[in-house]
Scaffold this motif. Sequence first.
Motif, PDB file in Angstrom:
ATOM      1  N   GLU A   1      41.702  40.408  32.697  1.00 45.83           N
ATOM      2  CA  GLU A   1      41.807  40.418  34.233  1.00 45.83           C
ATOM      3  C   GLU A   1      43.307  40.640  34.672  1.00 45.83           C
ATOM      4  N   GLN A   2      44.243  39.846  33.723  1.00 42.67           N
ATOM      5  CA  GLN A   2      45.673  39.946  34.144  1.00 42.67           C
ATOM      6  C   GLN A   2      46.156  41.437  33.937  1.00 42.67           C
TER       7      GLN A   2
ATOM      8  N   LEU B   1      44.739  43.293  37.063  1.00 41.24           N
ATOM      9  CA  LEU B   1      45.427  43.002  38.007  1.00 41.24           C
ATOM     10  C   LEU B   1      46.644  43.816  38.245  1.00 41.24           C
TER      11      LEU B   1
ATOM     12  N   THR C   1      48.952  36.764  43.344  1.00 42.08           N
ATOM     13  CA  THR C   1      47.585  36.260  42.742  1.00 42.08           C
ATOM     14  C   THR C   1      46.315  37.121  43.168  1.00 42.08           C
ATOM     15  N   VAL C   2      45.327  37.155  42.746  1.00 40.18           N
ATOM     16  CA  VAL C   2      44.092  37.908  43.059  1.00 40.18           C
ATOM     17  C   VAL C   2      43.772  37.753  44.683  1.00 40.18           C
ATOM     18  N   SER C   3      43.822  36.284  44.945  1.00 41.51           N
ATOM     19  CA  SER C   3      43.661  35.689  46.229  1.00 41.51           C
ATOM     20  C   SER C   3      44.658  36.375  47.356  1.00 41.51           C
TER      21      SER C   3
ATOM     22  N   PHE D   1      37.205  41.921  40.051  1.00 39.49           N
ATOM     23  CA  PHE D   1      37.380  40.577  39.700  1.00 39.49           C
ATOM     24  C   PHE D   1      36.196  39.511  40.051  1.00 39.49           C
TER      25      PHE D   1
ATOM     26  N   ASN E   1      31.672  33.444  48.754  1.00 34.80           N
ATOM     27  CA  ASN E   1      32.074  32.100  49.622  1.00 34.80           C
ATOM     28  C   ASN E   1      33.484  32.244  49.652  1.00 34.80           C
ATOM     29  N   ARG E   2      34.398  32.583  48.397  1.00 37.82           N
ATOM     30  CA  ARG E   2      35.701  32.701  48.381  1.00 37.82           C
ATOM     31  C   ARG E   2      36.028  33.786  49.189  1.00 37.82           C
TER      32      ARG E   2
ATOM     33  N   TRP F   1      36.407  33.085  52.971  1.00 42.92           N
ATOM     34  CA  TRP F   1      37.285  32.432  53.275  1.00 42.92           C
ATOM     35  C   TRP F   1      38.872  33.308  53.473  1.00 42.92           C
TER      36      TRP F   1
ATOM     37  N   LYS G   1      40.830  33.646  56.935  1.00 47.58           N
ATOM     38  CA  LYS G   1      42.133  33.188  57.028  1.00 47.58           C
ATOM     39  C   LYS G   1      42.970  34.481  57.158  1.00 47.58           C
TER      40      LYS G   1
END
Lengths: 516, 299
Positions: free
Chosen positions: B188-189, B192, B214-216, B238, B243-244, B247, B251
């Motif tokens: 994943e890194q 990404l 970061t991913v987020s 990813f 739910n994540r 959010w 935001k």
Amino acid sequence: RGGGSEAGRRRGGARGMAGIQPSLEGSLLPLAELRTQAQRTLIGLLDRRPGKKVLVLDPKISGPLALVANIGVLKEHGVEKLFHLEPGLKVGGFESVQDVVYLVRPTIANMKLVSEQVIEAEGEAERKDRKKGGGPGGGARKNLHFSVYFTPRKTVICERILEEEGVLGSLQVDEYPLWLIPFEEDVLSLELDSVFHEVSVERDFSSLYDVASAIVQLQKVCGVIPQVEGKGDSSRVVSNLIRRLGLENDLSGNSPPEQQIDTLVLLDRGVDMVSPMCTQLTYEGLIDEMLGINNGLVEVPYSAPPSSGDSAGGQPSGAARKGRKVPLNSSDVLFRELRDVNFGSIGPKLRNKTLHMREEYKEINSRTFSEVHQFVKKLNIMPVLDRHTELASMIQEKSAMDEGFLKRLRCEQDLLDGRGVDAACEYAEELMFAERESMESVLRLIALVSLVNSGVPKKYFDSLRWGLLHLYGFESLASLQSIQASGLIKKYEGGRNAFPQMKKAFKLVVDEMDDA
Amino acid sequence: QVLVHWASSKVKKLEEDDKSVLDAIVEKLKSIPGISYAEIASTAYKYGRSKLATRLLDFEPRAADQVPLLISMEQDELALKKAIESGDTDLMYLVLLHIKRTKNVQQFINTISRQPEALDMFISYCKEQEPDLLPELYAAPGQENRALSYKFYTSFQQSNVVEQIASFEKIAASLPKEQVFEKSVAQEQAALLSLQRSLDNTLADSNVKFVGLTVSQTLHHLIVLGANKQVQKVRETFQVPDNRYWWIKIKALASIPAWDQLFQFSKHKKSPVGLAPFAEVCLEADEINEAVKYIPNIS
């Protein structure tokens, strides 16, 4: 005169009702003497060199050191300038100062800084000399003298590194054996803050040797402790080391001191990891949670201007971060009464005290002179009463009046009661995604789940792990691995969960507390 | 002192054999505390009786006296063993540094690999002072976890993005499929960073540098930029759970701020996180009127 504040005052200025150094009057062991002895030893080291000196302190020990020696005393023994050991520090070039004294923990990082600074200062002195046109023997060259005192003891590695950096020859190296530091009349601390990590993650047991040494030192003052009990692997290691070191240290030379301690109980931190994962709820505990207490000092922020969230006008409010340092220890008579009380009872107690004071004040005209005198003495408590009322209301705002805080508390209490594991995991996820809490805070909740449940339920383990990595970056992998290595967080692998039985057998969770 | 002198002279009598000298000395001195067996042993060694010296040294309780003498008697492994027994890491370092100085690197590593406590401790030291030695130390048996952590660590330190991607792909390739977690993290890194590189190229005019986020954070910025296709790609690649994602989107929209869009989003699909978060972000921005919109539907 002055009751509890007497011991708080030292040569070099009275500090008023609450001093930085705790009152050790009520101690069962000769702690006041231990403290005096520690200060005396430090003075002895400083006095080795006459004249003015620059003192450079390892930031890790400057806090605990203040509990043992105050700045006034240091000044009396020639300390002209006081610095923290940090990169870029220049120690040379001060008028009329020929001595630089380093007081540091024996770490590799420290040695590198010291070496850099010594080389820099010597180089600077040489350059200045050449500028003045001084050839060999020309001009009175004042050489800078460097001393490095390791605390609690010096190590081979440190001397080796100083040697490799080429500065060992320019230094006088010795030890300042400061081991157990009295924090209160019944609390001593070594202030070694990375022991748990070293032992449980890196499997480095060197600090346990220091723990054993400290106890052996204590025995020199308080006598050999005949009975040793304990629980945990590290405790066993320490116990063996104490015995070994005791043999090595010839106590048969002088007459051994009389035995003042009859039992030593050694407990590994790992014996109870649940408590530190729960939010503290006593007055002192909450202050620590919200503001942080270090070396008996809390930094109280100046009251921020009333505004919600960030200031819309974009005015830099740098002052809101910094605050004033307030000592919190037993020399503060009011704090002594309040510190271990459940926070819920603090409000009423403070109100009672204030009312009581007001009542007495009203009746002052009808009192005798000596009663008035007593009352005036009590009035000295007013600044302290003020300070605690302010602190308490600050804490109140962030706790009892904060919904997030209360929800977290309910979560923790449910977990301790043996239920709400899934709910806690989901709440941990929510905390993470909402980004209202730090990673540490989230991990703390997850750890609590893992500890009371013998592991995080499988269905949440991966999603929490990946959530953390995606949110805080894949570099956090190292932190996650450390946490798992320490045993704080693990996946539930089936099998019996010991916590409920332990809780019942040892009555670990107390439902009702009487704080009247 | 007298006794030590007596013992030393006994040792010097070369005609008596080792065992009887040893027995005689031990017999006479065993009940007396504070005897420096190290001194006696040192005399024995000087007189060529090294075996006797070693055995005498066994009786010396003070490791700080015992170990240096063992070193000077060229009993490196025994010195190391005794140092480890004493629990005094300072002594352990003394021996280790001596061995390192006097033997070649390979011999040193062999010796230290045989003593796991010494190895653990020396690794801590090397991390700070001699990182070049680490790869060899990690090759010792039992160090696989640490070796892997170290590989991850050095890869993260890699400042050149292309090389870092290659580094992680290498790690992923080297891990067996049983180590699925670590393998996935490495993959994943790498993924990404590759994705972020191409984003930095295609979305060059945005104010955001994607590499290193970061991913987020990557998702957040893509949402703010309205780059919907890329948003979906990141979600998929990813495996970001709903739910994540919700959010992050709530935001992100609030940060622009895009209150209408936020409201539309709340109606578009059933929210896996309920409607409270929608209202909360409005309240945090002091947008009471917006917050109120969600209240009727909050169960």
